[in-house]
Write an enzyme that holds these catalytic residues in place. Sequence first.
Site, PDB file in Angstrom:
ATOM      1  N   PRO A 239       2.555   3.084  -1.970  1.00  0.00           N
ATOM      2  CA  PRO A 239       1.715   2.287  -0.919  1.00  0.00           C
ATOM      3  C   PRO A 239       2.244   1.375  -0.208  1.00  0.00           C
ATOM      4  O   PRO A 239       1.910   0.404   0.408  1.00  0.00           O
ATOM      5  CB  PRO A 239       0.395   2.003  -2.093  1.00  0.00           C
ATOM      6  CG  PRO A 239       1.555   2.500  -3.319  1.00  0.00           C
ATOM      7  CD  PRO A 239       2.884   3.048  -3.695  1.00  0.00           C
TER       8      PRO A 239
ATOM      9  N   GLU B 205       3.889   3.424 -12.598  1.00  0.00           N
ATOM     10  CA  GLU B 205       3.584   1.758 -12.391  1.00  0.00           C
ATOM     11  C   GLU B 205       5.155   1.757 -11.727  1.00  0.00           C
ATOM     12  O   GLU B 205       4.668   1.182 -10.276  1.00  0.00           O
ATOM     13  CB  GLU B 205       4.256   0.437 -13.075  1.00  0.00           C
ATOM     14  CG  GLU B 205       3.310  -0.049 -14.098  1.00  0.00           C
ATOM     15  CD  GLU B 205       1.491  -0.419 -13.792  1.00  0.00           C
ATOM     16  OE1 GLU B 205       1.594  -0.506 -12.849  1.00  0.00           O
ATOM     17  OE2 GLU B 205       0.565   0.520 -13.928  1.00  0.00           O
TER      18      GLU B 205
ATOM     19  N   ARG C 248       4.651  21.031   9.760  1.00  0.00           N
ATOM     20  CA  ARG C 248       3.534  22.589  11.557  1.00  0.00           C
ATOM     21  C   ARG C 248       4.718  21.790  12.807  1.00  0.00           C
ATOM     22  O   ARG C 248       3.779  22.523  14.082  1.00  0.00           O
ATOM     23  CB  ARG C 248       2.460  21.129  11.650  1.00  0.00           C
ATOM     24  CG  ARG C 248       0.891  21.809  10.458  1.00  0.00           C
ATOM     25  CD  ARG C 248      -0.407  20.410  10.321  1.00  0.00           C
ATOM     26  NE  ARG C 248      -1.070  21.888  11.492  1.00  0.00           N
ATOM     27  CZ  ARG C 248      -1.175  21.463  12.995  1.00  0.00           C
ATOM     28  NH1 ARG C 248      -0.776  19.954  13.358  1.00  0.00           N
ATOM     29  NH2 ARG C 248      -2.242  21.509  13.466  1.00  0.00           N
TER      30      ARG C 248
ATOM     31  N   ASP D 265      -3.881  19.311  18.721  1.00  0.00           N
ATOM     32  CA  ASP D 265      -4.784  18.151  17.562  1.00  0.00           C
ATOM     33  C   ASP D 265      -5.004  16.284  18.061  1.00  0.00           C
ATOM     34  O   ASP D 265      -4.637  15.837  18.789  1.00  0.00           O
ATOM     35  CB  ASP D 265      -3.729  18.622  16.393  1.00  0.00           C
ATOM     36  CG  ASP D 265      -3.339  19.883  15.895  1.00  0.00           C
ATOM     37  OD1 ASP D 265      -4.955  20.407  16.674  1.00  0.00           O
ATOM     38  OD2 ASP D 265      -2.835  19.934  15.457  1.00  0.00           O
TER      39      ASP D 265
HETATM   40  C1  LIG Z   1      -0.023   4.387  -9.750  1.00  0.00           C
HETATM   41  S1  LIG Z   1       0.848   4.405  -8.033  1.00  0.00           S
HETATM   42  C2  LIG Z   1       2.449   2.769  -8.396  1.00  0.00           C
HETATM   43  C3  LIG Z   1       1.988   1.732  -7.733  1.00  0.00           C
HETATM   44  C4  LIG Z   1       3.026   0.227  -7.433  1.00  0.00           C
HETATM   45  N1  LIG Z   1       2.695  -0.090  -9.179  1.00  0.00           N
HETATM   46  C5  LIG Z   1       1.659  -0.325  -6.256  1.00  0.00           C
HETATM   47  O1  LIG Z   1       1.273  -1.627  -7.001  1.00  0.00           O
HETATM   48  O2  LIG Z   1       3.258  -0.230  -5.576  1.00  0.00           O
HETATM   49  C6  LIG Z   1       2.337   5.534  -8.625  1.00  0.00           C
HETATM   50  C7  LIG Z   1       3.389   6.339  -7.862  1.00  0.00           C
HETATM   51  O3  LIG Z   1       2.172   7.319  -6.756  1.00  0.00           O
HETATM   52  C8  LIG Z   1       3.056   7.037  -5.334  1.00  0.00           C
HETATM   53  N2  LIG Z   1       1.352   6.996  -4.868  1.00  0.00           N
HETATM   54  C9  LIG Z   1       0.772   6.396  -4.719  1.00  0.00           C
HETATM   55  N3  LIG Z   1      -0.202   5.907  -3.421  1.00  0.00           N
HETATM   56  C10 LIG Z   1       0.006   6.158  -2.605  1.00  0.00           C
HETATM   57  C11 LIG Z   1       0.337   6.050  -1.808  1.00  0.00           C
HETATM   58  N4  LIG Z   1      -0.964   5.682  -1.070  1.00  0.00           N
HETATM   59  N5  LIG Z   1       1.128   6.406  -0.421  1.00  0.00           N
HETATM   60  C12 LIG Z   1       2.460   7.030  -1.142  1.00  0.00           C
HETATM   61  N6  LIG Z   1       2.464   7.104  -2.678  1.00  0.00           N
HETATM   62  C13 LIG Z   1       2.019   7.143  -3.082  1.00  0.00           C
HETATM   63  C14 LIG Z   1       4.414   6.324  -5.213  1.00  0.00           C
HETATM   64  O4  LIG Z   1       4.951   7.504  -5.365  1.00  0.00           O
HETATM   65  C15 LIG Z   1       4.071   5.663  -6.768  1.00  0.00           C
HETATM   66  O5  LIG Z   1       5.997   5.219  -7.522  1.00  0.00           O
END
Ligand SMILES: C[S@@+](CC[C@H](N)C(=O)[O-])C[C@H]1O[C@@H](n2cnc3c(N)ncnc32)[C@H](O)[C@@H]1O
Length: 248
Positions: free
Chosen positions: A88, A115, A153, A168
């Site tokens: 994220p 995490e 795609r 698109d």
């Molecule tokens: C619970 S999340 C960890 C978030 C992290 N503690 C933070 O605050 O950035 C677990 C995993 O989900 C994936 N993930 C969660 N949300 C995502 C998003 N919006 N885009 C891409 N990957 C995501 C990532 O690989 C991440 O390591």
Amino acid sequence: MIFEVLTIFPGMFQSPFSESLLKKGLEKGILQIRIKNLRDFTEDKHRMTDDYPYGGGAGMVMKPEPIIRAGEEIKAQYPQARSVLLTPQGEPFHQKVAREMSAHPHWILICGRYEGLDERVRLAAVDREISIGDYVLTGGEIPALVLIDAVSRYIPGLLGCADSVEDDSFAEGLLEYPQYTRPPVFRDMAVPEVLLSGNHAQIELWRRQESLRRTLIRRPDLLKGAGLSEDDLEILAELKEQMENKGM
Ligand SMILES: C[S@@+](CC[C@H](N)C(=O)[O-])C[C@H]1O[C@@H](n2cnc3c(N)ncnc32)[C@H](O)[C@@H]1O
């Protein structure tokens, strides 16, 4: 195009690739998906892929060794493969990013859990970090699927109609015009006459107007980066006037 996916939940990838266009792409050999179970890259008897965070705090952190080993094994065989960490905290995933990624033939996608990952994975083995939106999911598997779908795609021969990827929404920075199919009238709602006229120039003009109208109403933020022509700007000025007259 090849995607290698590093995950502790390989089962999550079974169904999405066993249906529809991605399945056909795999069958044709124009798309290859290799799912790597990170537990296969552990060396302890419990096949641990996570551990407690240094400094305390809630949750677990993914250990660096299995991810780094998996990535190094792939890169030893395919040095051109580039790695993406789904996080994220990464750069926002947009259509432009999908198109750009489709120009490179081999990607390694790292799916985090818990995490997240030990920071040293990011420092040592990640070429790019991508987020699919400003929200937090439980893991990187769904983001990896989103990325694979959107990038695939662009693989020549994957879509039924070669043109559709360029028509698109977002392809040109605008939302797509409304689409209709048969019947010509459904519950008193008629298909716009111009679409039945056979006049291709008029149809093109109508579609451009509707695309601009939709973008103006729903996503005016996209208009700035859309590279609009003089004609587009004139259409937009008219649309804005119409909307003002209607008190919108
Ligand atoms: C619970 S999340 C960890 C978030 C992290 N503690 C933070 O605050 O950035 C677990 C995993 O989900 C994936 N993930 C969660 N949300 C995502 C998003 N919006 N885009 C891409 N990957 C995501 C990532 O690989 C991440 O390591």
